[in-house]
Write an enzyme that holds these catalytic residues in place. Structure first.
Site, PDB file in Angstrom:
ATOM      1  N   ASP A  19      79.735  -2.493  11.072  1.00  0.00           N
ATOM      2  CA  ASP A  19      80.791  -2.852  12.057  1.00  0.00           C
ATOM      3  C   ASP A  19      80.595  -3.099  13.968  1.00  0.00           C
ATOM      4  O   ASP A  19      79.461  -2.259  14.417  1.00  0.00           O
ATOM      5  CB  ASP A  19      82.167  -1.637  12.681  1.00  0.00           C
ATOM      6  CG  ASP A  19      83.656  -2.543  12.987  1.00  0.00           C
ATOM      7  OD1 ASP A  19      83.692  -3.633  13.219  1.00  0.00           O
ATOM      8  OD2 ASP A  19      84.568  -1.529  12.831  1.00  0.00           O
ATOM      9  N   ASN A  67      88.232  -9.514   4.381  1.00  0.00           N
ATOM     10  CA  ASN A  67      87.957  -9.719   5.320  1.00  0.00           C
ATOM     11  C   ASN A  67      88.471 -11.383   5.677  1.00  0.00           C
ATOM     12  O   ASN A  67      87.858 -12.795   7.037  1.00  0.00           O
ATOM     13  CB  ASN A  67      86.781 -10.275   5.597  1.00  0.00           C
ATOM     14  CG  ASN A  67      85.584  -8.576   6.401  1.00  0.00           C
ATOM     15  OD1 ASN A  67      85.074  -8.177   6.219  1.00  0.00           O
ATOM     16  ND2 ASN A  67      86.764  -7.707   7.573  1.00  0.00           N
TER      17      ASN A  67
HETATM   18  C1  FPP Z   1      85.304  -2.946   8.294  1.00  0.00           C
HETATM   19  O1  FPP Z   1      85.925  -2.737   8.800  1.00  0.00           O
HETATM   20  C2  FPP Z   1      84.131  -3.748   8.045  1.00  0.00           C
HETATM   21  C3  FPP Z   1      83.693  -3.808   7.013  1.00  0.00           C
HETATM   22  C4  FPP Z   1      84.025  -4.412   6.153  1.00  0.00           C
HETATM   23  C5  FPP Z   1      82.072  -5.059   7.084  1.00  0.00           C
HETATM   24  C6  FPP Z   1      82.131  -6.322   7.534  1.00  0.00           C
HETATM   25  C7  FPP Z   1      81.367  -6.530   8.473  1.00  0.00           C
HETATM   26  C8  FPP Z   1      80.878  -8.186   8.718  1.00  0.00           C
HETATM   27  C9  FPP Z   1      82.107  -8.553   8.631  1.00  0.00           C
HETATM   28  C10 FPP Z   1      79.728  -8.187   9.376  1.00  0.00           C
HETATM   29  C11 FPP Z   1      78.421  -8.134   8.243  1.00  0.00           C
HETATM   30  C12 FPP Z   1      76.971  -7.942   8.605  1.00  0.00           C
HETATM   31  C13 FPP Z   1      76.010  -8.101   8.587  1.00  0.00           C
HETATM   32  C14 FPP Z   1      75.306  -7.555   9.410  1.00  0.00           C
HETATM   33  C15 FPP Z   1      75.851 -10.043   8.619  1.00  0.00           C
HETATM   34  P1  FPP Z   1      87.383  -4.125   9.431  1.00  0.00           P
HETATM   35  O2  FPP Z   1      86.917  -5.079   9.879  1.00  0.00           O
HETATM   36  O3  FPP Z   1      87.213  -5.391   7.878  1.00  0.00           O
HETATM   37  O4  FPP Z   1      88.352  -3.600   8.927  1.00  0.00           O
HETATM   38  P2  FPP Z   1      89.534  -2.803  10.182  1.00  0.00           P
HETATM   39  O5  FPP Z   1      90.158  -3.886  10.649  1.00  0.00           O
HETATM   40  O6  FPP Z   1      90.143  -2.193   9.212  1.00  0.00           O
HETATM   41  O7  FPP Z   1      88.369  -2.275  10.993  1.00  0.00           O
END
Ligand code: FPP
Length: 218
Positions: A19, A67
Site C-alpha cells: 500500500d 480495486n
Molecule cells: C489493500 O488496500 C491493498 C491492496 C489490495 C493492494 C493494492 C495494490 C496496488 C493496487 C498496487 C499494486 C502494486 C504494484 C507494485 C504494482 P486497498 O486500498 O485496496 O483497500 P482499503 O481501501 O481498505 O485501504
C-alpha cells in the site's frame, strides 16, 4: 542484511499488502501510476531478499476484487503493468509463467490479483457444498481442516507474518481465513520506499516473537 535470530526461527511464509504507491507519487506531484511503477521495482528487490532470510513463500496483494472501483485509467495502467488482462490471455500467460518457473526451488511467489478473502471463502464454500450435494463429502465430517482444501491457497502454508505498508492498520479483505494466527506488522513506510533492509528487520523481529496459538508458554 540482518538475519533471523535463530536458524529456522523466521517466518516461512510472508504475505504483503503493498500500500502507498499512490500517495508516494502524489507527494512528488506525479500521477498515481508513477508510484505503481516505482512499487513494482520493489517487488523484485523484496522477493530476491527472501532466500537469504529463510523466507520460502511470499504472497503479495497486487489487486483486490474491490480495486475495480478505482478510476478507469488507474485500473488500465495497473493491468498493463501486470502485463496481463483478466481474460483468456491472462490465464494462458500465467500458465506459461508457472510452467517456466516450475523447476525453481528458491522462493514460491504468489501474486494475488482480483483477489478478495470473502469472495474466496464464498467460492470455497460453494464448491464444498457442491461436493456434499454430489455425495462426495459427508457434512458431518466437515471440520476446520476441510475448508482450506477448497481455498485458492490450498497448496500453500498459512502466512506466518503479514506486512502492510503505508500506515493503515487494516487487512482489507486479504487472506482472512489463512491469517487467523499470523503475526502482523503495520508500518508507516510507503511501498515504493520499502527496501530489503527494512524487510530484513521485520523478518528478524518476527524471530523474537512468541506465538502461542491460544495456549500458554511452554
Ligand atoms: C489493500 O488496500 C491493498 C491492496 C489490495 C493492494 C493494492 C495494490 C496496488 C493496487 C498496487 C499494486 C502494486 C504494484 C507494485 C504494482 P486497498 O486500498 O485496496 O483497500 P482499503 O481501501 O481498505 O485501504
Amino acid at each position: 542484511m540482518p538475519k533471523p535470530i535463530r536458524e529456522g526461527n523466521g517466518p516461512r511464509h510472508v504475505a504483503i499488502i503493498m500500500d502507498g504507491n499512490g500517495r508516494w507519487a502524489q507527494r512528488r506531484g506525479r500521477p498515481r501510476l508513477f508510484g505503481h511503477h516505482a512499487g513494482a521495482k520493489r517487488v523484485r528487490e523484496i522477493v530476491e531478499a527472501c532466500p537469504d532470510l529463510g523466507v520460502r513463500y511470499v504472497t503479495i496483494f497486487a489487486f483486490s476484487t474491490e480495486n475495480w472501483r478505482r478510476t478507469q485509467s488507474e485500473v488500465a495502467g495497473l493491468m498493463s503493468l501486470f502485463r496481463v488482462r483478466l481474460d483468456k490471455k491472462l490465464v494462458s500467460l500465467m500458465d506459461e509463467l508457472e510452467l517456466m518457473t516450475s523447476g525453481c526451488t528458491g522462493v514460491n511467489l504468489t501474486i494475488a490479483i482480483n483477489y478478495g478473502g470473502r469472495d474466496e471463502v464464498a467460492r470455497a464454500t460453494r464448491r464444498l457444498a457442491q461436493d456434499v450435494a454430489a455425495g462426495k463429502l459427508d457434512p458431518d465430517a466437515v471440520n476446520e481442516e476441510t475448508l482450506p482444501k477448497y481455498l485458492d491457497t490450498c497448496v500453500l502454508p498459512d502466512p506466518d507474518l503479514v506486512i502492510r505498508t503505508s500506515g493503515e492498520a487494516r487487512i482489507s479483505n486479504f487472506l482472512l481465513w489463512q491469517s487467523a494466527y499470523a503475526e502482523y506488522e503495520f508500518i508507516d513506510t510507503l511501498w515504493p520506499d520499502f527496501c530489503a533492509e527494512e524487510f530484513g528487520r521485520l523478518v528478524t523481529a518476527y524471530g523474537n516473537r512468541e506465538r502461542r496459538y491460544g495456549g500458554v508458554k511452554a
